[in-house]
Design a protein around this motif. Structure first.
Motif, PDB file in Angstrom:
ATOM      1  N   HIS A  62       0.820  -1.216   0.000  1.00 45.96           N
ATOM      2  CA  HIS A  62       0.000   0.000   0.000  1.00 45.96           C
ATOM      3  C   HIS A  62       0.860   1.274   0.000  1.00 45.96           C
ATOM      4  O   HIS A  62       0.792   2.111   0.900  1.00 45.96           O
ATOM      5  CB  HIS A  62      -0.977  -0.026   1.174  1.00 45.96           C
ATOM      6  CG  HIS A  62      -1.738  -1.314   1.244  1.00 45.96           C
ATOM      7  ND1 HIS A  62      -2.464  -1.796   0.179  1.00 45.96           N
ATOM      8  CD2 HIS A  62      -1.855  -2.240   2.239  1.00 45.96           C
ATOM      9  CE1 HIS A  62      -3.009  -2.960   0.505  1.00 45.96           C
ATOM     10  NE2 HIS A  62      -2.642  -3.248   1.744  1.00 45.96           N
ATOM     11  N   LEU A  64       0.833   3.762  -2.261  1.00 45.86           N
ATOM     12  CA  LEU A  64       0.306   4.825  -3.122  1.00 45.86           C
ATOM     13  C   LEU A  64       0.621   6.234  -2.647  1.00 45.86           C
ATOM     14  O   LEU A  64       1.100   7.063  -3.416  1.00 45.86           O
ATOM     15  CB  LEU A  64      -1.213   4.662  -3.287  1.00 45.86           C
ATOM     16  CG  LEU A  64      -1.879   5.724  -4.182  1.00 45.86           C
ATOM     17  CD1 LEU A  64      -1.477   5.538  -5.635  1.00 45.86           C
ATOM     18  CD2 LEU A  64      -3.394   5.648  -4.039  1.00 45.86           C
ATOM     19  N   SER A  96      -4.120  -3.686  -5.363  1.00 44.32           N
ATOM     20  CA  SER A  96      -3.037  -3.560  -4.385  1.00 44.32           C
ATOM     21  C   SER A  96      -1.858  -2.844  -5.030  1.00 44.32           C
ATOM     22  O   SER A  96      -1.689  -2.874  -6.250  1.00 44.32           O
ATOM     23  CB  SER A  96      -2.602  -4.932  -3.855  1.00 44.32           C
ATOM     24  OG  SER A  96      -2.010  -5.712  -4.882  1.00 44.32           O
ATOM     25  N   TYR A  97      -1.044  -2.214  -4.179  1.00 41.12           N
ATOM     26  CA  TYR A  97       0.108  -1.446  -4.676  1.00 41.12           C
ATOM     27  C   TYR A  97       1.258  -1.702  -3.708  1.00 41.12           C
ATOM     28  O   TYR A  97       1.353  -1.088  -2.658  1.00 41.12           O
ATOM     29  CB  TYR A  97      -0.232   0.040  -4.721  1.00 41.12           C
ATOM     30  CG  TYR A  97       0.715   0.913  -5.520  1.00 41.12           C
ATOM     31  CD1 TYR A  97       2.093   0.806  -5.401  1.00 41.12           C
ATOM     32  CD2 TYR A  97       0.206   1.885  -6.374  1.00 41.12           C
ATOM     33  CE1 TYR A  97       2.944   1.620  -6.130  1.00 41.12           C
ATOM     34  CE2 TYR A  97       1.043   2.710  -7.104  1.00 41.12           C
ATOM     35  CZ  TYR A  97       2.414   2.569  -6.983  1.00 41.12           C
ATOM     36  OH  TYR A  97       3.257   3.379  -7.700  1.00 41.12           O
ATOM     37  N   MET A 212      -6.917  -2.129  -0.062  1.00 45.08           N
ATOM     38  CA  MET A 212      -6.920  -0.872   0.690  1.00 45.08           C
ATOM     39  C   MET A 212      -7.900   0.059  -0.006  1.00 45.08           C
ATOM     40  O   MET A 212      -8.084  -0.026  -1.224  1.00 45.08           O
ATOM     41  CB  MET A 212      -5.520  -0.253   0.726  1.00 45.08           C
ATOM     42  CG  MET A 212      -5.384   1.034   1.520  1.00 45.08           C
ATOM     43  SD  MET A 212      -5.565   0.826   3.303  1.00 45.08           S
ATOM     44  CE  MET A 212      -4.017   0.015   3.727  1.00 45.08           C
ATOM     45  N   ASP A 213      -8.533   0.941   0.749  1.00 48.54           N
ATOM     46  CA  ASP A 213      -9.480   1.888   0.152  1.00 48.54           C
ATOM     47  C   ASP A 213      -8.675   3.012  -0.503  1.00 48.54           C
ATOM     48  O   ASP A 213      -8.480   4.078   0.062  1.00 48.54           O
ATOM     49  CB  ASP A 213     -10.407   2.437   1.242  1.00 48.54           C
ATOM     50  CG  ASP A 213     -11.586   3.204   0.663  1.00 48.54           C
ATOM     51  OD1 ASP A 213     -11.525   3.590  -0.522  1.00 48.54           O
ATOM     52  OD2 ASP A 213     -12.559   3.435   1.399  1.00 48.54           O
ATOM     53  N   TYR A 214      -8.216   2.747  -1.738  1.00 47.45           N
ATOM     54  CA  TYR A 214      -7.311   3.686  -2.400  1.00 47.45           C
ATOM     55  C   TYR A 214      -7.990   5.008  -2.754  1.00 47.45           C
ATOM     56  O   TYR A 214      -7.356   6.057  -2.740  1.00 47.45           O
ATOM     57  CB  TYR A 214      -6.703   3.046  -3.644  1.00 47.45           C
ATOM     58  CG  TYR A 214      -5.703   1.967  -3.304  1.00 47.45           C
ATOM     59  CD1 TYR A 214      -4.502   2.277  -2.679  1.00 47.45           C
ATOM     60  CD2 TYR A 214      -5.969   0.626  -3.576  1.00 47.45           C
ATOM     61  CE1 TYR A 214      -3.583   1.293  -2.348  1.00 47.45           C
ATOM     62  CE2 TYR A 214      -5.062  -0.374  -3.247  1.00 47.45           C
ATOM     63  CZ  TYR A 214      -3.871  -0.028  -2.632  1.00 47.45           C
ATOM     64  OH  TYR A 214      -2.967  -1.016  -2.291  1.00 47.45           O
ATOM     65  N   MET A 217      -7.909   6.857   0.437  1.00 44.40           N
ATOM     66  CA  MET A 217      -6.521   7.172   0.748  1.00 44.40           C
ATOM     67  C   MET A 217      -6.041   8.354  -0.091  1.00 44.40           C
ATOM     68  O   MET A 217      -5.378   9.261   0.411  1.00 44.40           O
ATOM     69  CB  MET A 217      -5.632   5.949   0.483  1.00 44.40           C
ATOM     70  CG  MET A 217      -4.159   6.180   0.728  1.00 44.40           C
ATOM     71  SD  MET A 217      -3.147   4.728   0.317  1.00 44.40           S
ATOM     72  CE  MET A 217      -3.340   3.782   1.829  1.00 44.40           C
ATOM     73  N   PHE A 218      -6.393   8.353  -1.379  1.00 44.25           N
ATOM     74  CA  PHE A 218      -6.020   9.460  -2.260  1.00 44.25           C
ATOM     75  C   PHE A 218      -6.746  10.733  -1.851  1.00 44.25           C
ATOM     76  O   PHE A 218      -6.169  11.817  -1.855  1.00 44.25           O
ATOM     77  CB  PHE A 218      -6.337   9.097  -3.712  1.00 44.25           C
ATOM     78  CG  PHE A 218      -5.921  10.129  -4.709  1.00 44.25           C
ATOM     79  CD1 PHE A 218      -4.617  10.168  -5.172  1.00 44.25           C
ATOM     80  CD2 PHE A 218      -6.829  11.059  -5.194  1.00 44.25           C
ATOM     81  CE1 PHE A 218      -4.217  11.123  -6.096  1.00 44.25           C
ATOM     82  CE2 PHE A 218      -6.450  12.010  -6.114  1.00 44.25           C
ATOM     83  CZ  PHE A 218      -5.133  12.049  -6.574  1.00 44.25           C
ATOM     84  N   LEU A 234      -8.260   4.246  -9.597  1.00 47.71           N
ATOM     85  CA  LEU A 234      -8.263   4.419  -8.141  1.00 47.71           C
ATOM     86  C   LEU A 234      -9.565   3.957  -7.499  1.00 47.71           C
ATOM     87  O   LEU A 234      -9.652   3.859  -6.270  1.00 47.71           O
ATOM     88  CB  LEU A 234      -8.011   5.885  -7.779  1.00 47.71           C
ATOM     89  CG  LEU A 234      -6.566   6.370  -7.965  1.00 47.71           C
ATOM     90  CD1 LEU A 234      -6.486   7.880  -7.748  1.00 47.71           C
ATOM     91  CD2 LEU A 234      -5.620   5.651  -7.019  1.00 47.71           C
TER      92      LEU A 234
END
Length: 261
Positions: A62, A64, A96-97, A212-214, A217-218, A234
């Motif tokens: 995660h 990002l 995922s990242y 993950m709640d990207y 998160m962004f 995203l």
């Protein structure tokens, strides 16, 4: 950036994997490689504190929002959108990242023979891996072992058979390995004195839950900064409304957009 050769779509559909050479610029690869070490420190401290550090050497999750270069990489992936859409038969989102710093004789779970999705379908593909090579991938520094045509092999091959028959995904730094997530694969052993670094991203159909709640998160407040590609990848187009006020809005403003199947 020039369009990607259509042969990569063919290789994905047949052998199950392909390497796109020099997709990422040297400058961006440099920034990403420099960002990995401090990102690992943050994650190792959390794992140490929570007692989950074992068998995780050099693995990161995660990434990002750790550095702007991680966001820039995802934005640069827009050039391979046609490959992704052909693979999925439609839209997709980031699932995922992560990343890996493979040091000499290090041991981590990614070096076990495995695949990243435990089910499949003959008629639809649900998950795609994208590995970004931040160093040259060679036979000596741990280039990924990958068993060609194994996307429909449900039983895990034994280690002896796998390591004899598997190909090695070598390439120059900045290249990107794409593979069907049903492929049996394993990280290689690094026997050099230099780290072999990579980013490991996965993409899924939009109705899968990301790891993950990207989008959150962004940040919703930054959605205006997103291109159409970034908004889709995203997960902003596959959100779930939290209230009737969010549900009853014009079509263009809806969280869950059409075509997310």
């Amino acid at each position: 950036m020039k369009a990607v050769d259509s042969r990569h779509e063919t290789e994905l559909a047949t052998a199950g994997w392909t390497v796109i050479p020099k997709l990422i610029s040297t400058e961006l690869a440099d920034s990403l490689a420099a960002a990995l070490a401090p990102s690992l420190v943050v994650r190792d401290e959390i794992r140490r504190r929570n007692g989950v550090l074992e068998n995780a050497a050099g693995t990161l999750h995660h990434l990002l929002m750790d550095s702007p270069c991680y966001i820039e990489l995802l934005a640069r992936f827009d050039v391979i959108e046609p490959v992704f859409k052909n693979f999925f038969g439609g839209n997709f989102i980031l699932n995922s990242y992560g990343g890996v710093i493979n040091e000499r004789d290090s041991h981590a779970y990614v070096q076990n023979v495995h695949r990243d999705i435990r089910f499949g379908s003959d008629s639809r593909r649900f998950m795609l891996n994208a590995l970004v090579m931040l160093d040259d991938f060679t036979l000596d520094n741990g280039a990924t072992h990958i068993l060609s045509h194994s996307q429909n092999v449900h039983q895990q091959p034994n280690d002896a058979t796998f390591f004899i028959e598997a190909a090695r995904a070598t390439g120059r730094r900045g290249s990107v390995l794409l593979f069907d997530s049903r492929m049996w694969h394993a990280g290689g052993r690094n026997i050099t004195n230099r780290p072999r670094r990579a980013l490991t991203l996965t993409f899924t159909s939009p109705f899968f839950k990301p790891q993950m709640d990207y989008a959150r998160m962004f940040g919703y407040r930054r959605i205006h900064e997103c291109s159409a590609w970034m908004r889709q990848v995203l997960g902003f187009n596959a959100r779930v409304p939290e209230s009737l006020e969010e549900f009853y809005v014009p079509v263009g403003d809806r969280f869950y957009q059409r075509g997310q199947d």
